[in-house]
Design a protein around this motif. Structure first.
Motif, PDB file in Angstrom:
ATOM      1  N   PHE A  66      -5.698   0.065   1.559  1.00 52.78           N
ATOM      2  CA  PHE A  66      -4.620  -0.866   1.210  1.00 52.78           C
ATOM      3  C   PHE A  66      -3.435  -0.136   0.587  1.00 52.78           C
ATOM      4  CE2 PHE A  66      -8.128  -4.218   0.747  1.00 52.78           C
ATOM      5  CZ  PHE A  66      -7.933  -4.665   2.034  1.00 52.78           C
ATOM      6  N   VAL A  67      -3.709   0.890  -0.218  1.00 55.29           N
ATOM      7  CA  VAL A  67      -2.621   1.698  -0.775  1.00 55.29           C
ATOM      8  C   VAL A  67      -1.868   2.396   0.352  1.00 55.29           C
ATOM      9  CG1 VAL A  67      -2.150   3.795  -2.092  1.00 55.29           C
ATOM     10  CG2 VAL A  67      -3.627   2.033  -3.053  1.00 55.29           C
ATOM     11  N   ALA A  68      -2.616   2.937   1.307  1.00 56.33           N
ATOM     12  CA  ALA A  68      -1.972   3.583   2.452  1.00 56.33           C
ATOM     13  C   ALA A  68      -1.096   2.600   3.214  1.00 56.33           C
ATOM     14  CB  ALA A  68      -3.031   4.178   3.379  1.00 56.33           C
ATOM     15  N   ALA A  69      -1.550   1.356   3.313  1.00 57.23           N
ATOM     16  CA  ALA A  69      -0.750   0.328   3.990  1.00 57.23           C
ATOM     17  C   ALA A  69       0.543   0.051   3.229  1.00 57.23           C
ATOM     18  CB  ALA A  69      -1.561  -0.954   4.136  1.00 57.23           C
ATOM     19  N   MET A  70       0.452  -0.033   1.881  1.00 60.98           N
ATOM     20  CA  MET A  70       1.647  -0.266   1.066  1.00 60.98           C
ATOM     21  C   MET A  70       2.628   0.888   1.186  1.00 60.98           C
ATOM     22  SD  MET A  70       0.606  -2.174  -2.517  1.00 60.98           S
ATOM     23  CE  MET A  70      -0.736  -1.087  -3.015  1.00 60.98           C
ATOM     24  N   LEU A  71       2.114   2.114   1.036  1.00 65.82           N
ATOM     25  CA  LEU A  71       2.984   3.278   1.078  1.00 65.82           C
ATOM     26  C   LEU A  71       3.544   3.503   2.481  1.00 65.82           C
ATOM     27  CD1 LEU A  71       0.912   5.755  -1.129  1.00 65.82           C
ATOM     28  CD2 LEU A  71       2.848   4.328  -1.818  1.00 65.82           C
ATOM     29  N   GLY A  72       2.713   3.252   3.486  1.00 67.32           N
ATOM     30  CA  GLY A  72       3.146   3.491   4.853  1.00 67.32           C
ATOM     31  C   GLY A  72       4.107   2.458   5.392  1.00 67.32           C
ATOM     32  N   SER A  73       3.956   1.216   4.956  1.00 70.25           N
ATOM     33  CA  SER A  73       4.808   0.138   5.467  1.00 70.25           C
ATOM     34  C   SER A  73       6.013  -0.133   4.583  1.00 70.25           C
ATOM     35  CB  SER A  73       4.004  -1.154   5.612  1.00 70.25           C
ATOM     36  OG  SER A  73       3.635  -1.667   4.327  1.00 70.25           O
ATOM     37  N   GLY A  74       5.910   0.245   3.303  1.00 70.69           N
ATOM     38  CA  GLY A  74       6.979  -0.054   2.367  1.00 70.69           C
ATOM     39  C   GLY A  74       7.035  -1.515   1.964  1.00 70.69           C
ATOM     40  N   LYS A  75       5.993  -2.281   2.300  1.00 71.09           N
ATOM     41  CA  LYS A  75       5.955  -3.708   2.002  1.00 71.09           C
ATOM     42  C   LYS A  75       5.122  -3.974   0.749  1.00 71.09           C
ATOM     43  CE  LYS A  75       6.410  -5.197   6.841  1.00 71.09           C
ATOM     44  NZ  LYS A  75       5.802  -6.006   7.935  1.00 71.09           N
ATOM     45  N   PRO A  76       5.334  -5.116   0.094  1.00 70.00           N
ATOM     46  CA  PRO A  76       4.478  -5.479  -1.039  1.00 70.00           C
ATOM     47  C   PRO A  76       3.059  -5.728  -0.566  1.00 70.00           C
ATOM     48  CG  PRO A  76       5.899  -7.315  -0.434  1.00 70.00           C
ATOM     49  CD  PRO A  76       6.367  -6.137   0.356  1.00 70.00           C
ATOM     50  N   PHE A  77       2.121  -5.633  -1.514  1.00 72.37           N
ATOM     51  CA  PHE A  77       0.719  -5.719  -1.137  1.00 72.37           C
ATOM     52  C   PHE A  77       0.385  -6.986  -0.366  1.00 72.37           C
ATOM     53  CE2 PHE A  77      -3.572  -7.246  -2.078  1.00 72.37           C
ATOM     54  CZ  PHE A  77      -4.305  -6.248  -1.471  1.00 72.37           C
ATOM     55  N   SER A  78       0.935  -8.113  -0.775  1.00 72.44           N
ATOM     56  CA  SER A  78       0.615  -9.387  -0.124  1.00 72.44           C
ATOM     57  C   SER A  78       0.871  -9.339   1.375  1.00 72.44           C
ATOM     58  CB  SER A  78       1.416 -10.528  -0.752  1.00 72.44           C
ATOM     59  OG  SER A  78       2.811 -10.277  -0.624  1.00 72.44           O
ATOM     60  N   GLU A  79       1.852  -8.532   1.794  1.00 74.89           N
ATOM     61  CA  GLU A  79       2.145  -8.367   3.218  1.00 74.89           C
ATOM     62  C   GLU A  79       1.510  -7.102   3.778  1.00 74.89           C
ATOM     63  OE1 GLU A  79       6.377  -8.533   3.861  1.00 74.89           O
ATOM     64  OE2 GLU A  79       6.656 -10.002   2.265  1.00 74.89           O
ATOM     65  N   ALA A  80       1.519  -6.045   2.996  1.00 73.83           N
ATOM     66  CA  ALA A  80       1.064  -4.744   3.479  1.00 73.83           C
ATOM     67  C   ALA A  80      -0.412  -4.724   3.849  1.00 73.83           C
ATOM     68  CB  ALA A  80       1.343  -3.676   2.429  1.00 73.83           C
ATOM     69  N   GLN A  81      -1.231  -5.563   3.192  1.00 75.60           N
ATOM     70  CA  GLN A  81      -2.669  -5.531   3.483  1.00 75.60           C
ATOM     71  C   GLN A  81      -2.987  -5.866   4.938  1.00 75.60           C
ATOM     72  OE1 GLN A  81      -5.056  -8.679   1.602  1.00 75.60           O
ATOM     73  NE2 GLN A  81      -3.172  -9.820   1.187  1.00 75.60           N
ATOM     74  N   TYR A  82      -2.046  -6.477   5.626  1.00 75.01           N
ATOM     75  CA  TYR A  82      -2.244  -6.818   7.042  1.00 75.01           C
ATOM     76  C   TYR A  82      -1.644  -5.767   7.986  1.00 75.01           C
ATOM     77  CZ  TYR A  82      -3.199 -11.300   4.791  1.00 75.01           C
ATOM     78  OH  TYR A  82      -3.710 -12.281   3.972  1.00 75.01           O
ATOM     79  N   GLU A  83      -1.013  -4.732   7.431  1.00 74.18           N
ATOM     80  CA  GLU A  83      -0.375  -3.691   8.243  1.00 74.18           C
ATOM     81  C   GLU A  83      -1.385  -2.574   8.516  1.00 74.18           C
ATOM     82  OE1 GLU A  83       2.552  -3.894   9.593  1.00 74.18           O
ATOM     83  OE2 GLU A  83       3.137  -5.773   8.628  1.00 74.18           O
ATOM     84  N   VAL A  84      -2.322  -2.858   9.378  1.00 74.04           N
ATOM     85  CA  VAL A  84      -3.449  -1.955   9.609  1.00 74.04           C
ATOM     86  C   VAL A  84      -3.010  -0.645  10.252  1.00 74.04           C
ATOM     87  CG1 VAL A  84      -5.663  -1.709  10.786  1.00 74.04           C
ATOM     88  CG2 VAL A  84      -5.043  -3.901   9.736  1.00 74.04           C
ATOM     89  N   ASP A  85      -2.122  -0.705  11.236  1.00 73.90           N
ATOM     90  CA  ASP A  85      -1.676   0.522  11.901  1.00 73.90           C
ATOM     91  C   ASP A  85      -0.931   1.435  10.936  1.00 73.90           C
ATOM     92  OD1 ASP A  85      -2.798  -0.256  14.311  1.00 73.90           O
ATOM     93  OD2 ASP A  85      -0.937  -1.121  15.097  1.00 73.90           O
ATOM     94  N   ALA A  86      -0.110   0.848  10.064  1.00 77.55           N
ATOM     95  CA  ALA A  86       0.590   1.661   9.069  1.00 77.55           C
ATOM     96  C   ALA A  86      -0.401   2.316   8.121  1.00 77.55           C
ATOM     97  CB  ALA A  86       1.572   0.787   8.289  1.00 77.55           C
ATOM     98  N   ALA A  87      -1.467   1.599   7.790  1.00 74.29           N
ATOM     99  CA  ALA A  87      -2.486   2.151   6.901  1.00 74.29           C
ATOM    100  C   ALA A  87      -3.156   3.364   7.524  1.00 74.29           C
ATOM    101  CB  ALA A  87      -3.525   1.079   6.577  1.00 74.29           C
ATOM    102  N   PHE A  88      -3.548   3.264   8.763  1.00 77.91           N
ATOM    103  CA  PHE A  88      -4.258   4.374   9.403  1.00 77.91           C
ATOM    104  C   PHE A  88      -3.331   5.561   9.649  1.00 77.91           C
ATOM    105  CE2 PHE A  88      -7.571   1.225  10.155  1.00 77.91           C
ATOM    106  CZ  PHE A  88      -8.709   1.994   9.926  1.00 77.91           C
ATOM    107  N   ALA A  89      -2.069   5.295   9.920  1.00 77.63           N
ATOM    108  CA  ALA A  89      -1.117   6.396  10.086  1.00 77.63           C
ATOM    109  C   ALA A  89      -0.960   7.165   8.776  1.00 77.63           C
ATOM    110  CB  ALA A  89       0.234   5.857  10.557  1.00 77.63           C
ATOM    111  N   LYS A  90      -0.881   6.448   7.664  1.00 72.96           N
ATOM    112  CA  LYS A  90      -0.749   7.099   6.362  1.00 72.96           C
ATOM    113  C   LYS A  90      -2.039   7.807   5.977  1.00 72.96           C
ATOM    114  CE  LYS A  90       1.739   7.881   2.631  1.00 72.96           C
ATOM    115  NZ  LYS A  90       2.996   8.670   2.682  1.00 72.96           N
ATOM    116  N   LEU A  91      -3.192   7.248   6.307  1.00 77.30           N
ATOM    117  CA  LEU A  91      -4.465   7.907   6.026  1.00 77.30           C
ATOM    118  C   LEU A  91      -4.582   9.230   6.770  1.00 77.30           C
ATOM    119  CD1 LEU A  91      -6.978   4.900   6.052  1.00 77.30           C
ATOM    120  CD2 LEU A  91      -6.360   6.302   4.080  1.00 77.30           C
ATOM    121  N   GLU A  92      -4.077   9.274   7.980  1.00 75.97           N
ATOM    122  CA  GLU A  92      -4.125  10.529   8.743  1.00 75.97           C
ATOM    123  C   GLU A  92      -3.333  11.621   8.027  1.00 75.97           C
ATOM    124  OE1 GLU A  92      -3.823  12.075  13.359  1.00 75.97           O
ATOM    125  OE2 GLU A  92      -2.792  10.223  12.774  1.00 75.97           O
ATOM    126  N   GLU A  93      -2.241  11.250   7.382  1.00 80.23           N
ATOM    127  CA  GLU A  93      -1.441  12.212   6.638  1.00 80.23           C
ATOM    128  C   GLU A  93      -2.176  12.751   5.418  1.00 80.23           C
ATOM    129  OE1 GLU A  93       2.265  10.438   5.564  1.00 80.23           O
ATOM    130  OE2 GLU A  93       2.766   9.816   7.608  1.00 80.23           O
TER     131      GLU A  93
END
Length: 358
Positions: free
Chosen positions: A192-219
């Motif tokens: 979820f942190v990766a989703a927030m950092l990767g998407s730049g969105k607040p947690f309430s929205e970022a938790q659904y940004e799965v692709d952004a999360a996995f992209a940030k985790l790869e980094e």
């Protein structure tokens, strides 16, 4: 399976429980026994509890001796991951051997969907009426009994703190980080942190940004020493200074170790921390149902709530109890959409395991 037999009163006193509180609890238990003598007379006094492996210390030192004294129960407990407890319930659905399971909320949802639980009711478990409203789920299918908070554990010999989750990704921390697998509920926090950092969105929205999360985790991979499924092994490496940070760890594990003089602490990064859900439920068709209900009632009552919250640096669910962890001031506390997690977790685990293989 661990069978624990200890000097009851010595261990209760170590846990900070008073003789007066025990007598009060025992008196209540005696009344219940007179009203329902089948609890202790017609059935075995043994019940098997499934719980987290990280709960072993306070289960042994606090819960086991208290339950023997208060309700006459001989507690056998199996410490493992929530997902493993779910598998045990499912594979033994026709002949359950677990009576009570203590596991995380997203796995509870799956257990309800698989028809593995029986509701907790105020008639059988009167202490549930003292819980916070948000601690009772799906009309009593399970209750939260304590709630640790999760942040970043770090070795104080190598760092003065972790002001931001971004530190996990900082180049100077190459090879100095361990994160949990998504097989562990605490692994969701790093995702979820990766989703927030990767998407730049607040947690309430970022938790659904799965692709952004996995992209940030790869980094994050260059900074990882490993990904764990057994937390105690990873924590040992943190204590020994083999790594500097352990992501997603929780107050109920890190802070007691700090109190024992181990060079570790738990950081609450500025982006926010997470509420770690610890739930308790009754297994449908489980052995000794009346004794299981008495166990749950004790776990939700004042004596056990205060003792566990203090020992495990957690927030009690019982509103009459003033004990446990102090939540860091000024830091957002997040709780995710657990239904969304339960629906997608299996696919996320497969994707995570392939991506993060080291």
């Amino acid at each position: 399976m661990i069978r624990t037999e200890r000097n009851v009163m010595t261990q209760i006193q170590k846990a900070g429980l008073t003789r007066r509180s025990l007598l009060r609890t025992s008196a209540l238990a005696a009344v219940g026994t007179l009203a329902a003598p089948s609890i202790l007379r017609a059935q075995s006094s043994e019940i098997v509890i499934g719980c987290a492996g990280s709960h072993t210390a306070w289960m042994e030192q606090i819960v086991v001796p208290h339950m023997k004294e208060a309700i006459g129960a001989d507690i056998l407990f199996e410490g493992t991951k929530s997902s493993v407890n779910l598998e045990k319930m499912a594979s033994n659905k026709d002949a359950p051997y677990l009576s009570v399971v203590q596991m995380d909320d997203p796995v509870m949802i799956q257990a309800v969907e698989a028809d593995l639980l029986t509701p907790i009711t105020p008639d059988a478990v009167p202490n549930m009426t003292d819980l916070r409203a948000d601690a009772v789920h799906m009309d009593g299918m399970w209750c939260n009994y304590v709630q640790p908070w999760a942040g970043v554990a770090y070795n104080t010999d190598y760092a003065e703190g972790v002001p931001s989750w971004e530190a996990l990704w900082a180049p100077e921390n190459a090879g100095q980080v361990i994160i949990p697998s998504l097989q562990n509920t605490e692994g969701m926090w790093t995702m979820f942190v990766a989703a927030m950092l990767g998407s730049g969105k607040p947690f309430s929205e970022a938790q659904y940004e799965v692709d952004a999360a996995f992209a940030k985790l790869e980094e994050l991979k260059p900074n990882l020493l490993s990904v764990y499924t057994t937390m105690s092994q990873a924590f040992n490496l943190l204590e020994q200074g083999e790594i500097s940070m352990l992501a997603g760890n929780f107050s109920s594990y890190t802070l007691p170790r700090k109190a024992e003089g181990v060079p570790v602490d738990l950081a609450a990064p500025k982006e926010g921390i997470f509420a770690m859900p610890s739930g308790i439920c009754l297994v449908k068709g489980g052995p000794n149902p009346e004794l299981a209900q008495a166990y749950v009632n004790e776990m939700l009552g004042e004596t056990m709530q205060a003792a566990i919250a203090d020992f495990a640096s957690s927030v009690p669910a019982n509103t009459t109890v003033k004990a446990g962890a102090v939540i860091p001031d000024g830091v957002p506390i997040y709780s995710p959409d657990w239904a969304f997690v339960a629906e997608n977790r299996r696919a996320w685990i497969e994707r995570f395991d392939k991506l993060m293989a080291l």
